[in-house]
Write a protein that holds these residues in place. Structure first.
Motif, PDB file in Angstrom:
ATOM      1  N   CYS A 260       0.711  -1.254  -0.227  1.00 42.07           N
ATOM      2  CA  CYS A 260      -0.268  -0.169  -0.213  1.00 42.07           C
ATOM      3  C   CYS A 260       0.934   0.879   0.103  1.00 42.07           C
ATOM      4  CB  CYS A 260      -1.195  -0.123   1.248  1.00 42.07           C
ATOM      5  SG  CYS A 260      -1.805   1.747   1.900  1.00 42.07           S
ATOM      6  N   LYS A 261       2.332   2.144   1.046  1.00 36.85           N
ATOM      7  CA  LYS A 261       3.170   2.332   0.734  1.00 36.85           C
ATOM      8  C   LYS A 261       3.353   2.836   0.065  1.00 36.85           C
ATOM      9  CE  LYS A 261       5.435   2.708   4.536  1.00 36.85           C
ATOM     10  NZ  LYS A 261       5.931   2.789   5.751  1.00 36.85           N
ATOM     11  N   LYS A 262       4.004   1.160  -0.501  1.00 37.54           N
ATOM     12  CA  LYS A 262       4.659   1.783  -2.312  1.00 37.54           C
ATOM     13  C   LYS A 262       3.928   2.279  -3.419  1.00 37.54           C
ATOM     14  CE  LYS A 262       8.320  -2.086  -1.317  1.00 37.54           C
ATOM     15  NZ  LYS A 262       8.455  -3.730  -1.882  1.00 37.54           N
ATOM     16  N   LEU A 263       2.672   1.772  -3.076  1.00 31.99           N
ATOM     17  CA  LEU A 263       1.849   2.432  -4.269  1.00 31.99           C
ATOM     18  C   LEU A 263       1.679   3.552  -4.412  1.00 31.99           C
ATOM     19  CD1 LEU A 263       0.405   1.192  -6.554  1.00 31.99           C
ATOM     20  CD2 LEU A 263      -1.587   0.653  -5.876  1.00 31.99           C
ATOM     21  N   TRP A 264       0.988   4.281  -2.498  1.00 32.58           N
ATOM     22  CA  TRP A 264       1.223   4.827  -2.025  1.00 32.58           C
ATOM     23  C   TRP A 264       1.685   6.204  -2.901  1.00 32.58           C
ATOM     24  CZ3 TRP A 264      -0.999   6.717   3.572  1.00 32.58           C
ATOM     25  CH2 TRP A 264      -0.957   7.460   3.490  1.00 32.58           C
ATOM     26  N   LEU A 265       3.279   5.430  -2.524  1.00 29.89           N
ATOM     27  CA  LEU A 265       4.416   6.932  -3.142  1.00 29.89           C
ATOM     28  C   LEU A 265       4.169   6.721  -4.780  1.00 29.89           C
ATOM     29  CD1 LEU A 265       6.780   8.148  -2.056  1.00 29.89           C
ATOM     30  CD2 LEU A 265       8.339   6.572  -2.568  1.00 29.89           C
ATOM     31  N   LYS A 266       4.391   5.292  -5.346  1.00 26.13           N
ATOM     32  CA  LYS A 266       4.375   5.663  -6.605  1.00 26.13           C
ATOM     33  C   LYS A 266       2.858   6.661  -7.134  1.00 26.13           C
ATOM     34  CE  LYS A 266       4.188   2.952 -10.301  1.00 26.13           C
ATOM     35  NZ  LYS A 266       3.401   0.526 -10.905  1.00 26.13           N
ATOM     36  N   ASN A 267       1.868   6.255  -6.835  1.00 22.07           N
ATOM     37  CA  ASN A 267       0.898   6.981  -7.713  1.00 22.07           C
ATOM     38  C   ASN A 267       1.202   8.566  -7.208  1.00 22.07           C
ATOM     39  OD1 ASN A 267      -0.321   5.328  -8.848  1.00 22.07           O
ATOM     40  ND2 ASN A 267      -1.519   4.411  -7.047  1.00 22.07           N
ATOM     41  N   THR A 268       1.156   9.034  -6.021  1.00 25.31           N
ATOM     42  CA  THR A 268       1.321  10.665  -5.570  1.00 25.31           C
ATOM     43  C   THR A 268       2.323  11.046  -6.542  1.00 25.31           C
ATOM     44  OG1 THR A 268       0.752   9.698  -3.171  1.00 25.31           O
ATOM     45  CG2 THR A 268       2.049  12.074  -3.283  1.00 25.31           C
ATOM     46  N   ARG A 269       3.478  10.106  -6.455  1.00 24.75           N
ATOM     47  CA  ARG A 269       4.949  11.343  -7.104  1.00 24.75           C
ATOM     48  C   ARG A 269       4.733  11.149  -8.029  1.00 24.75           C
ATOM     49  NH1 ARG A 269       8.947   9.685 -10.704  1.00 24.75           N
ATOM     50  NH2 ARG A 269      11.338  11.071 -10.301  1.00 24.75           N
ATOM     51  N   ALA A 270       3.695  10.073  -9.147  1.00 29.64           N
ATOM     52  CA  ALA A 270       3.095  10.494 -10.278  1.00 29.64           C
ATOM     53  C   ALA A 270       2.504  11.717 -10.911  1.00 29.64           C
ATOM     54  CB  ALA A 270       2.185   9.214 -10.893  1.00 29.64           C
ATOM     55  N   TYR A 271       1.704  11.549  -9.440  1.00 27.78           N
ATOM     56  CA  TYR A 271       0.433  12.938 -10.012  1.00 27.78           C
ATOM     57  C   TYR A 271       1.229  14.315  -9.452  1.00 27.78           C
ATOM     58  CZ  TYR A 271      -3.362  16.212  -8.153  1.00 27.78           C
ATOM     59  OH  TYR A 271      -4.290  17.292  -7.862  1.00 27.78           O
ATOM     60  N   ALA A 272       2.442  14.305  -8.864  1.00 29.26           N
ATOM     61  CA  ALA A 272       3.460  15.358  -8.542  1.00 29.26           C
ATOM     62  C   ALA A 272       3.905  15.671  -9.767  1.00 29.26           C
ATOM     63  CB  ALA A 272       4.711  15.047  -7.941  1.00 29.26           C
ATOM     64  N   LYS A 273       4.577  15.276 -10.489  1.00 29.93           N
ATOM     65  CA  LYS A 273       5.052  15.145 -11.693  1.00 29.93           C
ATOM     66  C   LYS A 273       3.963  16.261 -12.762  1.00 29.93           C
ATOM     67  CE  LYS A 273       7.543  12.941 -15.282  1.00 29.93           C
ATOM     68  NZ  LYS A 273       8.757  10.789 -15.930  1.00 29.93           N
ATOM     69  N   ARG A 274       3.185  15.126 -12.429  1.00 24.06           N
ATOM     70  CA  ARG A 274       1.659  15.558 -13.775  1.00 24.06           C
ATOM     71  C   ARG A 274       1.628  17.154 -13.008  1.00 24.06           C
ATOM     72  NH1 ARG A 274      -0.550  10.818 -12.732  1.00 24.06           N
ATOM     73  NH2 ARG A 274      -2.085  11.814 -11.688  1.00 24.06           N
ATOM     74  N   GLN A 275       1.703  17.705 -11.914  1.00 23.68           N
ATOM     75  CA  GLN A 275       1.006  19.250 -11.856  1.00 23.68           C
ATOM     76  C   GLN A 275       2.478  19.579 -11.998  1.00 23.68           C
ATOM     77  OE1 GLN A 275       0.672  18.102  -7.166  1.00 23.68           O
ATOM     78  NE2 GLN A 275      -0.694  19.399  -7.348  1.00 23.68           N
ATOM     79  N   LEU A 276       3.592  19.310 -11.729  1.00 23.90           N
ATOM     80  CA  LEU A 276       4.841  20.370 -12.049  1.00 23.90           C
ATOM     81  C   LEU A 276       4.609  20.340 -13.870  1.00 23.90           C
ATOM     82  CD1 LEU A 276       7.617  18.449  -9.632  1.00 23.90           C
ATOM     83  CD2 LEU A 276       6.915  21.102  -9.613  1.00 23.90           C
ATOM     84  N   THR A 277       4.624  19.744 -14.716  1.00 22.72           N
ATOM     85  CA  THR A 277       4.658  19.319 -15.769  1.00 22.72           C
ATOM     86  C   THR A 277       3.311  20.571 -16.171  1.00 22.72           C
ATOM     87  OG1 THR A 277       5.171  17.424 -16.690  1.00 22.72           O
ATOM     88  CG2 THR A 277       3.645  18.081 -18.353  1.00 22.72           C
ATOM     89  N   TRP A 278       2.249  20.709 -15.806  1.00 26.37           N
ATOM     90  CA  TRP A 278       0.699  21.524 -16.009  1.00 26.37           C
ATOM     91  C   TRP A 278       1.756  22.537 -15.921  1.00 26.37           C
ATOM     92  CZ3 TRP A 278      -4.304  21.131 -17.509  1.00 26.37           C
ATOM     93  CH2 TRP A 278      -4.876  22.489 -17.343  1.00 26.37           C
ATOM     94  N   PHE A 279       2.031  23.279 -13.981  1.00 23.39           N
ATOM     95  CA  PHE A 279       2.051  24.447 -14.081  1.00 23.39           C
ATOM     96  C   PHE A 279       3.500  24.995 -15.096  1.00 23.39           C
ATOM     97  CE2 PHE A 279       0.353  22.849  -9.986  1.00 23.39           C
ATOM     98  CZ  PHE A 279      -0.986  23.573  -9.981  1.00 23.39           C
ATOM     99  N   ARG A 280       4.233  24.470 -15.273  1.00 25.18           N
ATOM    100  CA  ARG A 280       5.605  24.408 -15.724  1.00 25.18           C
ATOM    101  C   ARG A 280       5.132  25.158 -17.139  1.00 25.18           C
ATOM    102  NH1 ARG A 280       9.588  25.747 -11.995  1.00 25.18           N
ATOM    103  NH2 ARG A 280       9.770  23.990 -11.174  1.00 25.18           N
ATOM    104  N   LYS A 281       3.698  24.876 -17.815  1.00 25.96           N
ATOM    105  CA  LYS A 281       3.398  25.143 -18.888  1.00 25.96           C
ATOM    106  C   LYS A 281       2.648  27.034 -18.870  1.00 25.96           C
ATOM    107  CE  LYS A 281       2.169  20.056 -21.330  1.00 25.96           C
ATOM    108  NZ  LYS A 281       1.719  20.028 -21.666  1.00 25.96           N
ATOM    109  N   ASP A 282       2.408  27.230 -18.003  1.00 31.89           N
ATOM    110  CA  ASP A 282       1.779  28.062 -17.299  1.00 31.89           C
ATOM    111  C   ASP A 282       2.411  29.270 -17.364  1.00 31.89           C
ATOM    112  OD1 ASP A 282       0.402  30.697 -16.376  1.00 31.89           O
ATOM    113  OD2 ASP A 282      -1.177  29.376 -14.943  1.00 31.89           O
TER     114      ASP A 282
END
Length: 306
Positions: A260-282
């Motif tokens: 659970c913790k491994k998947l939680w971290l994996k998914n959180t990191r992937a989400y943070a990556k998508r957020q950074l990609t979105w905001f960097r375009k602004d």
């Protein structure tokens, strides 16, 4: 034309340090915080979605946190209505509205307006959601890729809410989200300064692991178990959030805590990556380091003086 209302927007990926930065700005400019995060609206998951604690909310007024039931959904239109009310109320209290969070689409809607998508018949939404329940989000995301690859690339294949919305709009209007978003937007009554917390994914990753450990220490598992008493449907909107979905699997016995913790971290990191990609375009975002409060204050003061 009436003068636009000034607001401060503090954005960035999950775990970047927005809360501490917001407290500095609130103290400096007599501000009130308004939630700009689509997950922190859920009542049953304050720890798992990292909502400000009761103690933190004593620092300054906070609005739009932890009010929504697990089974209820929120979309950008509903958010816009509530955020607009919250901004006006905050100003009536004599405070500067400060929008804080990581949902980039909410930021874009507030400052640039919404696509003027016509109201569609509820049957299209109901049919699409029923299909989602039967087929699952990944196959439906594949359908969206074929219809609207540009929009599909912006959302996660597990984001069932946005996938359903995009498909329902296409089926009802014959036009894609990308087409609608290219049309003139509804005007917005706000003008804002956009501050982004400047961290890299490599800097953020170890912090995210520690953050999950702190959430578990703070009672995240107990919180999930209590939420399960209110709603045991994993397809409910509140359970779909990162952390919530993984803990659901753990507390219902389908996953070990370690996995659970491994998947939680994996998914959180992937989400943070998508957020950074979105905001960097602004290109309107002014990037500041997490603890560079002096620079943040300078940028907000400059904005308010305009």
């Amino acid at each position: 034309m009436s003068k636009k209302i000034p607001i401060v927007c503090l954005v960035g990926p999950t775990g970047a340090g927005k809360t501490a930065a917001s407290f500095n700005l609130c103290r400096t400019f007599n501000g009130g915080v308004i939630n700009l995060d689509s997950r922190q609206v859920y009542r049953d998951f304050p720890i798992i979605t990292a909502q400000p604690t009761a103690e933190e909310q004593q620092v300054c007024p906070h609005k739009l946190y932890g009010f929504l039931k697990t089974e209820d959904k929120i979309d950008v239109g509903k958010f816009m209505d509530m955020a607009t009310d919250a901004i006006h109320t905050t100003r009536e209290e004599g405070l500067l509205p400060m929008l804080v969070g990581g949902t980039g689409f909410y930021l874009k809607a507030l400052l640039e307006g919404l696509a003027q998508i016509p109201r569609i018949d509820q049957s299209y939404t109901d049919d699409t959601e029923a299909e989602m329940a039967e087929r699952g989000s990944a196959p439906m995301h594949e359908d969206l890729i074929k219809i609207d690859p540009d929009y599909a690339a912006k959302i996660h294949f597990n984001d069932s809410q946005r996938i359903c919305r995009a498909l329902a709009v296409y089926r009802a209007t014959g036009k894609t989200f990308t087409w609608w978003h290219a049309q003139p937007m509804t005007p917005t009554p706000f003008r804002g300064v956009r501050l982004g917390i400047d961290v890299t994914l490599d800097e953020l990753t170890p912090l995210l692991g520690k953050r999950i450990d702190l959430m578990l220490e703070a009672g995240a598992i107990e919180e999930a178990r209590e939420a399960l008493k209110h709603n045991d449907d994993p397809e409910s909107f509140g359970w779909s959030g990162i952390g919530c979905a993984e803990l659901y699997q753990y507390i219902t016995g389908s996953m070990s805590l370690e996995d659970c913790k491994k998947l939680w971290l994996k998914n959180t990191r992937a989400y943070a990556k998508r957020q950074l990609t979105w905001f960097r375009k602004d290109k309107e975002i002014i990037w500041v380091k997490p603890k560079d409060f002096e620079r943040m204050n300078q940028e907000v003061a400059r904005f308010l003086a305009e």
